[in-house]
Design an enzyme around this catalytic site. Structure first.
Site, PDB file in Angstrom:
ATOM      1  N   LYS A 284     -39.974  93.745 -17.350  1.00 49.52           N
ATOM      2  CA  LYS A 284     -38.958  94.785 -17.205  1.00 49.52           C
ATOM      3  C   LYS A 284     -39.268  95.637 -15.981  1.00 49.52           C
ATOM      4  CE  LYS A 284     -38.031  95.488 -22.175  1.00 49.52           C
ATOM      5  NZ  LYS A 284     -36.595  95.148 -22.185  1.00 49.52           N
ATOM      6  N   ARG A 358     -35.922  88.348 -31.142  1.00 51.67           N
ATOM      7  CA  ARG A 358     -35.278  87.308 -31.956  1.00 51.67           C
ATOM      8  C   ARG A 358     -36.252  86.186 -32.292  1.00 51.67           C
ATOM      9  NH1 ARG A 358     -30.741  86.403 -27.438  1.00 51.67           N
ATOM     10  NH2 ARG A 358     -31.208  88.621 -27.212  1.00 51.67           N
TER      11      ARG A 358
END
Ligand code: BES
Ligand code: MN
Ligand code: ZN
Length: 508
Positions: A284, A358
């Site tokens: 990020k 996920r």
């Protein structure tokens, strides 16, 4: 304030909430004010507000209305104004809290927000007495308790400021004491979730988070199982191992069970516990990365909720399955291009290591379904797309349609604001992989929250009623404190999950 050593074991800084059936002498007294809608104020001079001060006589209520009028106290929901107490009021000062317009029905959420803002305004002033609506003791007490929460700070040495917040007495009708006890219990567990979220990522990592969850759960009488990295390897938890593999602080899978009576429904709870999300090799940008300490908000809420289910003695079985991992880039990190074999055998091509939530959830969902739950609720700070779609305060609720709508409705009733969202079939193609059963991201950014939900749906066993609650925004308040919401961890969606559990328990 807690020290670095103590922060993982300290209990949330919350006011002690007690019920009283008559006003008792206190340092500060909270009363409500509503804009007088009936006064037909023309000509610019505002009418005095309507004062809501149950338990006080007409003279002191009128005096409060005068005071509120003369200082121009705002009647906006949650605005507070402190004034000296007039004669007949059992305190030294009064916090006037806005309830909106006298025309509008004062709903539970308005009461919670007003009580929360008032409790915050009362902090440090000494014992407080809240006079709002004795007939709705739970809403008033819950708002006051949640609003009194103060985020912890890590300090060099104990500065003696370790005392609990002041006590708050809530005026209730005869028999309202149990509602206050229940509200205090709920507030303690919501505060536990907030506290876990607020614990910095150097102190809260998979191992320490698992230990803390296990200690708290054992203390509440739950069954506890913790899988460490080698147990995860043995069990074939390929998603959790991959995401946690880049960190020297290995992953965990924590399982906490509140056992209801034989024959009662079983509900599975699953929460994303990424104790820090750098993005991994798909790293990020630096700006804002520090906020990724809250990426275990789903796990914190699930741990708090299963403990709450036990403390309230809910008559059903609740099994929390909580994957914990730190997503770091390193020579042992998983890579874009890796193909993982998940728990249960499904293979996943990793295209982006920042879509890690996920992956750990998929393993946990498959494991949770082995207990044959009738319902499964998972929650996660899963996608930035949740905030694009719904803003920072509205959880996205996806899943099997009836249960989804039921949970979203309950979420709004408790003031957490969940909104039903679809799982559109046309997005499913984007998860097809040429080298594995699935890929972890779509090749486009459309409906990012929904494709994450679709990914998870692939791992939910047939016949299980399922909801996925994306709380990327709602789990963490990066603005100012407001109503009963503090800065930092909010504890959302603990109260949504509690409402769903109680609804299932009463139906089944
Ligand atoms: N933890 C983030 C989601 C998030 C973002 C939570 C901002 C709270 C605030 C999640 O792991 C993530 O990085 N999601 C990616 C998914 C993308 C790579 C498909 C995102 O939303 O950008
Ligand atoms: Mn990520
Ligand atoms: Zn994440």
């Amino acid at each position: 304030m807690p020290t670095a050593q103590s922060i993982l074991t300290h209990s949330p800084d919350l006011a002690v909430i007690e019920a009283v059936t008559t006003p008792v002498e206190s340092e500060v007294v909270v009363v409500g004010i509503a804009a007088d809608a009936g006064s037909g104020e023309g000509g610019g001079t505002k009418a005095a507000p309507v004062v809501v001060a149950p338990g006080l006589d007409g003279d002191s209520t009128a005096a409060l209305a005068d005071l509120a009028h003369s200082v121009g106290a705002s009647t906006k929901v949650g605005s507070t104004t402190r004034v000296p107490a007039p004669a007949g009021v059992p305190g030294r000062s009064v916090v006037l809290v806005g309830l909106g317009s006298s025309d509008d029905e004062v709903g539970d959420e308005t009461l919670r927000r007003a009580a929360g803002a008032a409790a915050r305004a009362c902090r440090g002033l000494g014992a407080a007495l809240v006079l709002l609506d004795p007939g709705r003791a739970e809403a008033v007490a819950l708002g006051a308790a949640l609003g009194s929460f103060r985020p912890a700070k890590v300090t060099a040495k104990d500065d003696g400021d370790d005392e609990k917040a002041d006590s708050v007495k809530v005026l209730v009708a005869e028999g309202g004491e149990d509602a206050v006890t229940r509200a205090a219990t709920i507030a303690e567990c919501v505060s536990l979730a907030r506290d876990l979220v607020n614990t910095p990522p150097n102190l809260l990592f998979p191992g320490s988070f698992a230990d803390r969850a296990a200690d708290l759960a054992a203390g509440a009488g739950l069954e506890v199982e913790v899988l460490d990295e080698s147990a995860l390897a043995e069990g074939g938890f390929g998603g959790i191992l991959a995401v946690g593999g880049g960190s020297s602080r290995g992953p965990r899978l924590v399982r906490l069970t509140h056992r209801g009576a034989e024959g009662r429904p079983t509900v599975a709870l699953v929460g994303k516990g990424v104790t820090f999300d750098t993005g991994g090799i798909s790293i990020k940008p630096a700006a804002g990365m520090e906020q990724m300490t809250m990426d275990m908000g789903g796990a914190a809420a699930v741990v708090a909720t299963v403990i709450l289910a036990a403390r309230l003695g809910l008559d059903l079985t609740v099994v929390a399955t909580v994957p914990m991992a730190e997503n770091m880039p390193s020579s042992t990190a998983y890579r874009p291009g890796d193909v993982l074999t998940m728990y249960g055998g499904t293979t996943v091509e990793v295209q982006n290591t920042d879509a890690e939530g996920r992956l750990i959830l998929a393993d946990a969902i498959v494991r949770a379904c082995e207990d044959s739950p009738s319902h499964l609720i998972d929650t996660a700070t899963l996608t930035g797309a949740q905030m694009v779609a719904l803003g920072k305060k509205t959880p996205g609720v996806m899943g099997t349609e009836d249960f989804r709508d039921r949970v979203a409705g309950l979420s709004r009733e408790v003031g957490e604001g969940g909104w039903p969202m679809p799982l559109p079939e046309e997005l499913r193609d984007g998860l097809d992989s040429e080298v594995a059963d699935l890929t972890n991201v779509t090749p486009h950014r459309w409906g990012g929250m929904l494709s994450a939900g679709l990914f998870l749906s692939e791992f939910v066993a047939e016949g299980v009623e399922w909801v996925h609650i994306d709380v990327a925004g709602p789990a963490y308040n990066d603005g100012g404190a407001e109503g009963y919401l503090p800065k930092g961890g909010t504890g959302v969606p603990v109260r949504t999950m509690l409402a769903a559990l109680e609804d299932i328990a009463s139906a089944g």
